[in-house]
Design a protein around this motif. Structure first.
Motif, short mmCIF file in Angstrom:
data_model
loop_
_atom_site.label_atom_id
_atom_site.label_comp_id
_atom_site.label_asym_id
_atom_site.label_seq_id
_atom_site.Cartn_x
_atom_site.Cartn_y
_atom_site.Cartn_z
N ILE A 184 0.80 -1.16 -0.10
CA ILE A 184 -0.02 -0.10 0.04
C ILE A 184 0.79 1.38 0.14
O ILE A 184 0.72 2.32 -0.84
CB ILE A 184 -1.03 0.07 1.33
N ARG A 185 1.98 1.17 0.80
CA ARG A 185 2.75 2.27 0.97
C ARG A 185 3.50 2.69 -0.44
O ARG A 185 3.52 3.65 -0.88
CB ARG A 185 3.93 2.37 2.14
N ALA A 186 3.95 1.55 -0.94
CA ALA A 186 4.59 1.59 -2.34
C ALA A 186 3.65 2.31 -3.35
O ALA A 186 4.23 3.24 -4.26
CB ALA A 186 5.10 0.23 -2.81
N MET A 187 2.52 1.78 -3.27
CA MET A 187 1.68 2.28 -4.23
C MET A 187 1.30 4.10 -4.31
O MET A 187 1.39 4.60 -5.09
CB MET A 187 0.22 1.49 -4.28
N VAL A 188 1.32 4.18 -2.89
CA VAL A 188 0.92 5.81 -2.70
C VAL A 188 2.26 6.37 -2.91
O VAL A 188 2.04 7.57 -3.64
CB VAL A 188 0.59 5.89 -0.91
N VAL A 189 3.34 6.07 -2.76
CA VAL A 189 4.59 6.56 -3.14
C VAL A 189 4.82 6.92 -4.57
O VAL A 189 5.16 7.85 -5.08
CB VAL A 189 5.62 5.91 -2.51
N MET A 190 4.49 5.78 -5.37
CA MET A 190 4.51 5.70 -6.88
C MET A 190 3.35 6.67 -7.33
O MET A 190 3.72 7.39 -8.44
CB MET A 190 4.14 4.47 -7.37
N LEU A 191 2.24 7.05 -6.56
CA LEU A 191 1.46 7.97 -7.16
C LEU A 191 2.01 9.30 -7.08
O LEU A 191 1.76 10.31 -7.96
CB LEU A 191 0.18 7.90 -6.43
N PHE A 192 2.65 9.61 -5.93
CA PHE A 192 3.34 10.94 -5.75
C PHE A 192 4.30 11.10 -6.85
O PHE A 192 4.23 12.30 -7.55
CB PHE A 192 4.22 10.64 -4.45
N PHE A 193 5.12 10.29 -7.37
CA PHE A 193 6.18 10.51 -8.38
C PHE A 193 5.57 10.40 -9.58
O PHE A 193 5.98 11.02 -10.65
CB PHE A 193 7.24 9.38 -7.99
N ALA A 194 4.52 9.82 -10.00
CA ALA A 194 3.76 9.78 -11.30
C ALA A 194 3.05 11.30 -11.49
O ALA A 194 3.21 11.89 -12.42
CB ALA A 194 2.57 8.69 -11.05
N VAL A 195 2.60 11.94 -10.26
CA VAL A 195 2.15 13.30 -10.53
C VAL A 195 3.41 14.15 -10.82
O VAL A 195 3.43 15.11 -11.29
CB VAL A 195 1.18 13.69 -9.31
N PHE A 196 4.35 14.02 -9.94
CA PHE A 196 5.82 14.79 -10.15
C PHE A 196 6.17 14.32 -11.69
O PHE A 196 6.33 15.51 -12.09
CB PHE A 196 6.73 14.30 -9.34
N TRP A 197 5.87 13.66 -12.11
CA TRP A 197 6.42 13.40 -13.67
C TRP A 197 5.42 14.04 -14.59
O TRP A 197 5.67 14.80 -15.52
CB TRP A 197 6.34 11.84 -14.11
N LEU A 198 4.18 13.93 -14.18
CA LEU A 198 2.97 14.65 -15.03
C LEU A 198 3.18 16.29 -15.02
O LEU A 198 2.78 17.02 -16.00
CB LEU A 198 1.76 14.29 -14.45
#
Length: 385
Positions: free
Chosen positions: A74-88
């Motif tokens: 769960i934590r990894a999915m949330v962190v990946m979401l942070f960096f996905a928006v960072f990339w966007l």
């Protein structure tokens, strides 16, 4: 980007969303703010991801071995979401959808914390709940979300928290109420800070644009004649210098035409300076009617005007232009309550350039000398420098 003064004066904010009621002004504000929002939100996303990872330091104290993988997933999915928006944030779609992207990150960071707690014993709630309060503050004050959207996220997290610990994983009512007091306090304090910050940002935007308009007005006044609105000597010098440089690079012929009105002083002496000013404005209007869009008509002062004709082609073409300009004085000037003014004319001196060591000041000087030669020869003549 300049904004009309009327639009700024009529600007008003919606009470709850804090958006401008005028859609065009709102779009201009979003365009104005996007650069700083990108930088701010990228930093916020990195900080939020680090915060989420730091919560993992508590896992050895509370997470059972059989739930460890689930919690970190769960934590990894949330962190990946942070960096996905960072990339966007590096793409143009961020301009239109930044609030949606940041709102999803803020909401799922809080939901992720609650989902992790569901795998832990009741004793862990006190510690991870603090992380939820921190994420609420992050949402309001640091994430880049506007007040309206951060408030929606805060309310949703509050509702999900209560549903979870009143129905799905019941806790004593008093304990839930104590938690609610702190979550609501975080929402109130964070919401107030977000509201004030966004309102001040939008009011500052209006003040900055108002100052930009005032600076532009002052610059226009400094570079234009107040009576006729034509470029003054300062602006004319700059445009002549540009024309000299451009003509040298592109092998073009330009011309400067110095225009001095004949028999203007008797108009002032007979009818007064107020009528004289009206006549000067009429002269400016007539001369502008004769010129091309690429040319510049300036008022040097008194009854002296100057025409900068770019890419005129030849000296003969400059003389043709001078004749067209003089024909504008053939029709009498009609003013209410006064007899027609028929005897106004002009002497015109022409300076064709570029030539060796040409400068803006020298072009005007040569055209001025040619004008005086024309005035001495005949009231209706044209002379070359």
């Amino acid at each position: 980007m300049p904004i009309s003064q009327n639009l700024l004066w009529s600007a008003s904010l919606r009470k709850w969303t804090l958006s401008f009621e005028n859609e065009r002004l709102e779009a201009l504000y979003q365009l104005h703010a996007i650069s700083s929002l990108r930088r701010h939100s990228r930093l916020a996303l990195v900080v939020g991801a680090v915060m989420m990872m730091l919560y993992g330091l508590l896992d050895p104290l509370f997470v059972k071995p059989d739930a460890f993988v689930h919690v970190w997933y769960i934590r990894a999915m949330v962190v990946m979401l942070f960096f996905a928006v960072f990339w966007l944030s590096f793409y143009r779609h961020f301009l239109k959808y930044n609030q949606l992207f940041l709102g999803v990150v803020a909401l799922f960071s809080g939901l992720g914390l609650l989902a992790q707690v569901s795998y832990m014993p009741v004793a862990a709630i006190n510690f991870y709940y603090t992380g939820l309060v921190v994420m609420v503050f992050w949402t309001y004050t640091f994430s880049g979300l506007r007040f309206f959207y951060s408030t929606l996220v805060g309310i949703l997290l509050f509702l999900v928290f209560n549903v979870m610990f009143l129905f799905l994983r019941p806790l004593p009512l008093l304990q839930v109420l104590i938690y609610d007091v702190f979550i609501l306090s975080a929402n109130v304090v964070g919401g107030f800070a977000s509201y004030v910050s966004e309102k001040q940002s939008r009011e500052l935007f209006l003040r900055e644009k108002d100052l930009d308009n005032e600076r532009q007005r002052q610059q226009e006044r400094a570079l234009h004649d107040r009576l006729t609105g034509l470029p003054n000597r300062e602006l004319l010098l700059d445009r002549i210098e540009q024309a000299i440089n451009f003509s040298v690079r592109n092998n073009q012929i330009c011309a400067g035409l110095f225009i001095d009105l004949d028999r203007f002083k008797p108009i002032n002496d007979t009818y007064g300076h107020l009528i004289g000013d009206i006549v000067l404005k009429e002269v400016a209007t007539r001369l502008k009617y004769t010129m091309r869009e690429a040319d510049t008509l300036a008022r040097l002062g008194g009854d002296e005007f100057f025409v900068l004709a770019r890419d005129i082609g030849s000296a003969e073409a400059a003389e043709v232009l001078a004749e067209k300009l003089k024909r504008q004085f053939l029709a009498p000037i009609i003013l209410d309550g006064l007899p027609p003014i028929r005897d106004l004319s002009a002497s015109i001196g022409i300076c064709v350039f570029p030539y060796r060591d040409a400068s803006a000041v020298d072009v005007i000087r040569r055209a001025d000398h040619a004008m005086y030669d024309a005035k001495r020869e005949s009231r209706r003549s044209t002379s070359y420098a």
